[in-house]
Design a protein around this motif. Structure first.
Motif, PDB file in Angstrom:
ATOM      1  N   LEU A  84     -13.280   9.213 -13.291  1.00 31.33           N
ATOM      2  CA  LEU A  84     -12.114   8.841 -12.486  1.00 31.33           C
ATOM      3  C   LEU A  84     -12.479   8.792 -11.009  1.00 31.33           C
ATOM      4  CD1 LEU A  84      -9.125   8.405 -13.192  1.00 31.33           C
ATOM      5  CD2 LEU A  84      -8.737  10.746 -12.517  1.00 31.33           C
ATOM      6  N   LEU A  91      -2.839  11.971 -16.813  1.00 29.01           N
ATOM      7  CA  LEU A  91      -3.440  11.892 -15.476  1.00 29.01           C
ATOM      8  C   LEU A  91      -4.593  10.893 -15.477  1.00 29.01           C
ATOM      9  CD1 LEU A  91      -4.145  14.752 -13.073  1.00 29.01           C
ATOM     10  CD2 LEU A  91      -6.008  13.250 -13.616  1.00 29.01           C
ATOM     11  N   VAL A 127      -5.276  18.411  -8.932  1.00 28.80           N
ATOM     12  CA  VAL A 127      -4.356  18.560 -10.060  1.00 28.80           C
ATOM     13  C   VAL A 127      -5.131  18.514 -11.372  1.00 28.80           C
ATOM     14  CG1 VAL A 127      -2.390  17.538 -11.245  1.00 28.80           C
ATOM     15  CG2 VAL A 127      -2.433  17.603  -8.780  1.00 28.80           C
ATOM     16  N   THR A 175      -3.955   7.588 -13.407  1.00 27.26           N
ATOM     17  CA  THR A 175      -4.689   7.382 -12.164  1.00 27.26           C
ATOM     18  C   THR A 175      -5.574   6.156 -12.251  1.00 27.26           C
ATOM     19  OG1 THR A 175      -4.669   9.757 -11.934  1.00 27.26           O
ATOM     20  CG2 THR A 175      -6.089   8.550 -10.446  1.00 27.26           C
ATOM     21  N   THR A 176      -6.147   5.889 -13.442  1.00 25.95           N
ATOM     22  CA  THR A 176      -6.915   4.653 -13.597  1.00 25.95           C
ATOM     23  C   THR A 176      -6.013   3.449 -13.353  1.00 25.95           C
ATOM     24  OG1 THR A 176      -8.169   5.803 -15.290  1.00 25.95           O
ATOM     25  CG2 THR A 176      -8.495   3.453 -15.123  1.00 25.95           C
ATOM     26  N   ILE A 221     -14.865   7.359 -18.380  1.00 25.54           N
ATOM     27  CA  ILE A 221     -13.519   7.686 -18.861  1.00 25.54           C
ATOM     28  C   ILE A 221     -13.384   7.398 -20.349  1.00 25.54           C
ATOM     29  CG2 ILE A 221     -11.147   6.854 -18.765  1.00 25.54           C
ATOM     30  CD1 ILE A 221     -11.366   6.793 -15.834  1.00 25.54           C
ATOM     31  N   PHE A 233       0.825  -1.205   0.000  1.00 29.96           N
ATOM     32  CA  PHE A 233       0.000   0.000   0.000  1.00 29.96           C
ATOM     33  C   PHE A 233       0.862   1.260   0.000  1.00 29.96           C
ATOM     34  CE2 PHE A 233      -2.509   3.400   1.845  1.00 29.96           C
ATOM     35  CZ  PHE A 233      -3.604   3.358   1.016  1.00 29.96           C
ATOM     36  N   PHE A 293     -12.774  -1.762  -0.354  1.00 30.39           N
ATOM     37  CA  PHE A 293     -11.959  -1.944   0.852  1.00 30.39           C
ATOM     38  C   PHE A 293     -12.827  -1.867   2.105  1.00 30.39           C
ATOM     39  CE2 PHE A 293      -8.237  -1.554  -1.713  1.00 30.39           C
ATOM     40  CZ  PHE A 293      -7.226  -2.106  -0.970  1.00 30.39           C
ATOM     41  N   ILE A 323     -14.460   5.691 -10.231  1.00 32.59           N
ATOM     42  CA  ILE A 323     -13.613   4.484 -10.126  1.00 32.59           C
ATOM     43  C   ILE A 323     -12.935   4.427  -8.770  1.00 32.59           C
ATOM     44  CG2 ILE A 323     -11.466   3.477 -10.945  1.00 32.59           C
ATOM     45  CD1 ILE A 323     -12.169   3.936 -13.647  1.00 32.59           C
ATOM     46  N   GLN A 324     -12.396   5.580  -8.346  1.00 30.04           N
ATOM     47  CA  GLN A 324     -11.713   5.588  -7.044  1.00 30.04           C
ATOM     48  C   GLN A 324     -12.697   5.275  -5.925  1.00 30.04           C
ATOM     49  OE1 GLN A 324      -9.844   9.435  -7.296  1.00 30.04           O
ATOM     50  NE2 GLN A 324      -7.870   8.519  -7.736  1.00 30.04           N
ATOM     51  N   THR A 356      -5.370   3.101  -9.699  1.00 31.28           N
ATOM     52  CA  THR A 356      -6.540   2.594  -8.975  1.00 31.28           C
ATOM     53  C   THR A 356      -6.712   1.097  -9.193  1.00 31.28           C
ATOM     54  OG1 THR A 356      -7.516   4.738  -9.407  1.00 31.28           O
ATOM     55  CG2 THR A 356      -8.948   3.081  -8.522  1.00 31.28           C
ATOM     56  N   LEU A 361       1.602  12.464  -9.402  1.00 34.78           N
ATOM     57  CA  LEU A 361       1.043  13.819  -9.348  1.00 34.78           C
ATOM     58  C   LEU A 361       2.111  14.842  -9.682  1.00 34.78           C
ATOM     59  CD1 LEU A 361      -1.275  13.612  -6.235  1.00 34.78           C
ATOM     60  CD2 LEU A 361      -1.924  13.827  -8.609  1.00 34.78           C
ATOM     61  N   VAL A 383      -5.399  10.893  -1.368  1.00 40.87           N
ATOM     62  CA  VAL A 383      -4.731  10.832  -2.670  1.00 40.87           C
ATOM     63  C   VAL A 383      -5.707  11.202  -3.778  1.00 40.87           C
ATOM     64  CG1 VAL A 383      -3.717   9.240  -4.330  1.00 40.87           C
ATOM     65  CG2 VAL A 383      -2.985   9.169  -1.981  1.00 40.87           C
ATOM     66  N   THR A 442      -5.457  14.224  -6.488  1.00 46.40           N
ATOM     67  CA  THR A 442      -5.526  13.992  -7.929  1.00 46.40           C
ATOM     68  C   THR A 442      -6.573  14.878  -8.573  1.00 46.40           C
ATOM     69  OG1 THR A 442      -5.070  11.699  -7.389  1.00 46.40           O
ATOM     70  CG2 THR A 442      -5.658  12.179  -9.650  1.00 46.40           C
ATOM     71  N   GLU A 470       1.488   7.496  -6.324  1.00 45.99           N
ATOM     72  CA  GLU A 470       0.679   8.681  -6.587  1.00 45.99           C
ATOM     73  C   GLU A 470       1.464   9.960  -6.337  1.00 45.99           C
ATOM     74  OE1 GLU A 470      -2.150   8.987  -8.033  1.00 45.99           O
ATOM     75  OE2 GLU A 470      -2.504   6.864  -8.253  1.00 45.99           O
ATOM     76  N   LEU A 517      -4.411  -0.586  -6.972  1.00 45.88           N
ATOM     77  CA  LEU A 517      -4.912  -0.592  -5.592  1.00 45.88           C
ATOM     78  C   LEU A 517      -5.956  -1.687  -5.408  1.00 45.88           C
ATOM     79  CD1 LEU A 517      -4.864   0.811  -2.865  1.00 45.88           C
ATOM     80  CD2 LEU A 517      -6.608   2.355  -3.683  1.00 45.88           C
ATOM     81  N   VAL A 554     -13.295   1.554  -5.573  1.00 43.06           N
ATOM     82  CA  VAL A 554     -12.233   0.812  -4.889  1.00 43.06           C
ATOM     83  C   VAL A 554     -12.290   1.087  -3.386  1.00 43.06           C
ATOM     84  CG1 VAL A 554      -9.750   0.517  -4.691  1.00 43.06           C
ATOM     85  CG2 VAL A 554     -10.795   0.717  -6.914  1.00 43.06           C
ATOM     86  N   TYR A 568       2.738  14.751 -13.439  1.00 48.58           N
ATOM     87  CA  TYR A 568       1.715  15.432 -14.242  1.00 48.58           C
ATOM     88  C   TYR A 568       2.000  16.936 -14.269  1.00 48.58           C
ATOM     89  CZ  TYR A 568      -0.894  11.160 -13.083  1.00 48.58           C
ATOM     90  OH  TYR A 568      -1.269   9.866 -12.892  1.00 48.58           O
ATOM     91  N   LEU A 598      -5.263  21.431 -14.244  1.00 46.75           N
ATOM     92  CA  LEU A 598      -4.909  21.223 -15.648  1.00 46.75           C
ATOM     93  C   LEU A 598      -6.059  21.627 -16.554  1.00 46.75           C
ATOM     94  CD1 LEU A 598      -3.047  17.813 -15.483  1.00 46.75           C
ATOM     95  CD2 LEU A 598      -2.071  20.050 -15.883  1.00 46.75           C
ATOM     96  N   TYR A 656       1.658   2.184  -3.362  1.00 45.14           N
ATOM     97  CA  TYR A 656       0.602   2.942  -4.051  1.00 45.14           C
ATOM     98  C   TYR A 656       0.707   4.427  -3.717  1.00 45.14           C
ATOM     99  CZ  TYR A 656      -3.985   4.946  -4.847  1.00 45.14           C
ATOM    100  OH  TYR A 656      -5.001   5.771  -5.232  1.00 45.14           O
ATOM    101  N   VAL A 657       0.959   4.736  -2.437  1.00 47.14           N
ATOM    102  CA  VAL A 657       1.028   6.143  -2.033  1.00 47.14           C
ATOM    103  C   VAL A 657       2.206   6.824  -2.724  1.00 47.14           C
ATOM    104  CG1 VAL A 657       1.315   7.701  -0.100  1.00 47.14           C
ATOM    105  CG2 VAL A 657      -0.080   5.682   0.151  1.00 47.14           C
TER     106      VAL A 657
END
Lengths: 493, 122
Positions: free
Chosen positions: B38, A167, B97, A171-172, B25, A135, B49, B41-42, A175, A146, B90, B94, A142, A178, B45, A149, B101, A138-139
């Protein structure tokens, strides 16, 4: 005594400098670049000490807060992570020295954010390489994504759009990774890589573990620009400022490749990876398609940065192909190619930066024979990088392809061997057309024209890092036996 | 079959959310809608969890005097929740950002439609 804390020192150096640079940068903008060079220099020194210590005493495991894994979080500095950390820090060190002039010319008012973000990105990359926790990985993924990007969006007019597409895709991918970690956590109940490695063979029949493997390969494949997931790469590398590209291109995709190594050869192990379906072979075939596709697309490009970007898609394929062979020679070849490609790509992107600074473009169709008079050293560095990329001895690029070829012969995998040979020829096509334009075109006509252009090299702070990287290709080439000897000792089986 | 569907309903919702997000997406032309895909999707997930942390007949992970600490079956698994706190942060970063953009893109090109943008760049 210092050695056991090395992994934490490397990460802390980057945290410290990512705070120092904005605070000093507000006071005096000139201080940003020396601070960034100092930061990467310190980190390179630490990674060198750590790697020497690994060679003498074996792997370093650093437990945060004294909590032992699997409860606590740890940094693991073993052969694989140590090698990658050393390579990316050293290459970043040279690129940041080089960035001094070009950052002032390309984006004068964004110098401070550029260097601060580059420190954060390197923190993310180093963290991904060293962490022993899925995990945490993963952090760090990212964090590095980031910042990359943001770094990519500094650049030409379309750069933010390229960065935005990266991005969304990136990011997909993160994820999906994850979600894969979630599957593995439900199966094993741990997140520590070493702990999970011991447990996974008990779940050899678990379809959840297999689904997790696929999700992780797809998710990380985006970061590594493995063939069908490479779509973000050409636009990002082309439109980003040259210093950003020179920083991200040599190291970004390598870190993705590292995670694939870690997952397929260490975490699952090659038997478990191939238990349900021949995953490693499929990945290898994708890498082969990527090698050929990248080379063919590179031939079709006229813009030098775009050509180098497609060439990156092709070269990352070699690394993944060596991984999929899963034998010692293929492994050593792939890791040697990580080092070679990082140095070669940094050198070549730096050359494109020289041309952009001095000529205002890097369009190959406008190259002519006056360049060899105007930029003798730049063109010499380009030639060395290009010849190494094609793979002629005694330059470094030859040896990684040689060991990869040995690996394919070991596995009797003639398809992959053919791909290596064909792609070397394709590499020769797209690099030698530039060398031909610069060195061979109209030799008699050139003598008649007196004004072929005069010596016009960029400043020494740009020229020296490029030349050092070019010369180091010879050094790596001659030292290949020693490096491969070390790398063979890292192979897990 | 019915048991298979009702017994895993939390996972079915996760899968549906994941598909909605991927659809956004892949097929939406507007870049803001892609960003929302996006986020979905996050979220799927994160919900996955949270779902794996739950247990029948267990309570939240705050020490209760009537339940001894060593009876782990009486408490939910706290680890996925903690992980997801980080993952949500996170995700927010994202999103920040992404919107920055998008502002840069809109200022430069005056549109957020992907097709128009590709035409304008070439």
């Amino acid at each position: 005594m210092i050695e056991s804390h090395i992994p934490a020192y490397i990460a802390l150096t980057y945290v410290l400098f990512s705070i120092l640079i904005p605070s000093f940068g507000l006071w005096r903008r000139d201080l940003c670049q020396p601070l960034a060079v100092l930061g990467t220099g310190l980190a390179s020194l630490f990674s060198l000490i750590g790697f020497i210590d690994y060679l003498n005493n074996g792997m370093i495991r650093y437990y945060f807060g004294g909590w032992e894994p699997p409860i606590g979080i740890e940094f693991v500095y073993d052969g694989l992570s140590g090698f990658f950390v050393l390579v990316i820090n050293l290459v970043a060190f040279f690129v940041l020295i080089y960035s001094r002039e070009i950052s002032r010319i390309e984006f004068p008012d964004k110098v401070m954010p550029y260097f601060a973000l580059s420190m954060l990105m390197l923190l993310g990359f180093n963290g991904m390489l060293m962490t022993g926790d899925l995990f945490n990985l993963y952090v760090f993924l990212e964090i590095s994504s980031l910042s990359s990007y943001a770094l990519i969006s500094i650049g030409d007019k379309p750069a933010p759009f390229a960065a935005f597409r990266y991005l969304i895709i990136g990011t997909t991918g993160g994820t999906l990774y994850l979600l894969g970690v979630g599957f593995l956590y439900t199966v094993t109940g741990t997140l520590n890589i070493i702990d999970m490695t011991a447990m996974l063979p008990m779940f050899i029949d678990s379809s959840a573990a297999f689904a997790a493997l696929i999700l992780m390969i797809v998710g990380i494949g985006v970061k590594a620009a493995l063939f069908p997931m490479h779509g973000w790469l050409p636009d990002s590398y082309t439109y980003a400022a040259t210093s950003s590209t020179a920083l991200i291109a040599p190291i970004g995709t390598k870190v993705g490749a590292y995670i694939l190594f870690r997952i397929m050869l260490w975490l699952f192990g090659i038997e478990l990876t191939d238990a349900f379906a021949p995953v490693s072979y499929v990945v290898g075939v994708l890498a082969c398609v990527g090698i050929l596709y990248g080379s063919v697309m590179a031939i079709a490009q006229t813009e030098m940065k775009r050509m180098l970007a497609y060439s990156s898609v092709s070269q990352i394929g070699y690394i993944i192909m060596g991984l999929s062979l899963a034998n010692p020679w293929g492994f050593a070849g792939a890791l040697l190619h990580v080092l070679n490609h990082a140095v070669m790509k940094a050198c070549l992107f730096m050359v494109s930066g020289h041309l952009r600074v001095k000529e205002g473009h890097s369009d190959i169709s406008l190259f002519n024979d006056s360049y060899r008079k105007k930029y003798p050293w730049t063109m010499a560095a380009f030639s060395i990088g290009a010849i190494s990329m094609v793979g002629l001895p005694p330059l470094a690029g030859f040896f990684s392809k040689w060991y990869l070829a040995l690996g394919t012969i070991d596995n009797s995998n003639w398809l992959f061997l053919a791909v290596i040979l064909v792609s070397s020829l394709l590499n020769a096509v797209y690099f030698f057309r530039i060398l031909e334009k610069v060195y061979m075109m109209n030799p008699s006509k050139e003598q008649k024209q007196p004004s072929g252009g005069s010596y016009n090299e960029p400043k020494a702070s740009m020229l020296i890092p490029t030349s050092v990287l070019a010369v180091s290709l010879f050094v790596i080439g001659f030292a290949n036996a020693a490096i491969v000897g070390i790398l063979l000792g890292v192979f897990p089986m | 079959m019915v048991d298979f569907i009702t017994g895993h309903y939390a996972y079915w919702f996760t899968i549906i959310l994941l598909c909605i997000g991927l659809y956004g997406i892949l097929f939406k032309k507007n870049l803001v809608k892609k960003t929302l895909g996006l986020v979905i999707i996050q979220a799927s997930v994160v919900l996955y969890f949270v779902a794996i942390a739950s247990k029948w007949g267990a309570t939240v992970t705050v020490i209760d005097d009537s339940i001894p600490v060593d009876q782990v079956a009486q408490y939910l698994n706290p680890l996925p929740h903690t992980l997801m706190l980080t993952a949500i942060v996170v995700g927010v970063a994202t999103l920040g950002v992404a919107f920055t953009l998008l502002m840069a893109i809109y200022n430069r090109y005056g549109t957020l439609d992907e097709q128009e943008l590709i035409e304008k760049i070439q």
